[in-house]
Design a protein around this motif. Structure first.
Motif: not given
Length: 125
Positions: A32, A42, A63, A66
């Protein structure tokens, strides 16, 4: 459903998918955070991932997106149970329902009439 129950169930789904892919938390965090450093806004920490998977905290929407994509699913899979990659009949029905959520009432009425006509045709034969 309470917010606490929602967070717990979401965390369970995320953890199950991670384990199904054979990933450790640290491996998923690395995937990630690819290209990010710990000071980036992030950045997802191991601790945050653990807290979300345990249902003890939430994460920001960007987040979460993702995270979902790193697990090979869309956010709809974890939030609504809609798996757009599932090609069996139930999966296709869920895909149709997911698509209809973005349609106008008029378009939904049209699709409903079409589905009712097809259902009637299939019940006659």
């Amino acid at each position: 459903m309470t917010y606490k129950v929602f967070l717990r169930e979401l965390g369970i789904k995320l953890k199950q998918q991670r384990k199904q892919l054979g990933l450790k938390q640290s491996e998923l965090v690395e995937k990630i955070n690819n290209g990010l450093n710990k000071n980036d806004d992030d950045y997802l920490s191991d601790k945050q991932m653990s807290r979300v998977e345990c249902g003890k905290s939430a994460t920001r929407l960007d987040k979460f997106v993702k995270w979902s994509l790193a697990l090979g699913k869309t956010p709809d899979y974890f939030l609504l149970g809609i798996d757009y990659s599932d090609n069996n009949t139930d999966g296709k029905i869920l895909q149709i329902c997911g698509c209809l959520q973005n349609c106008s009432n008029e378009d939904i009425d049209t699709v409903l009439m079409l589905a009712q006509a097809m259902s009637s045709k299939n019940n006659i034969n």
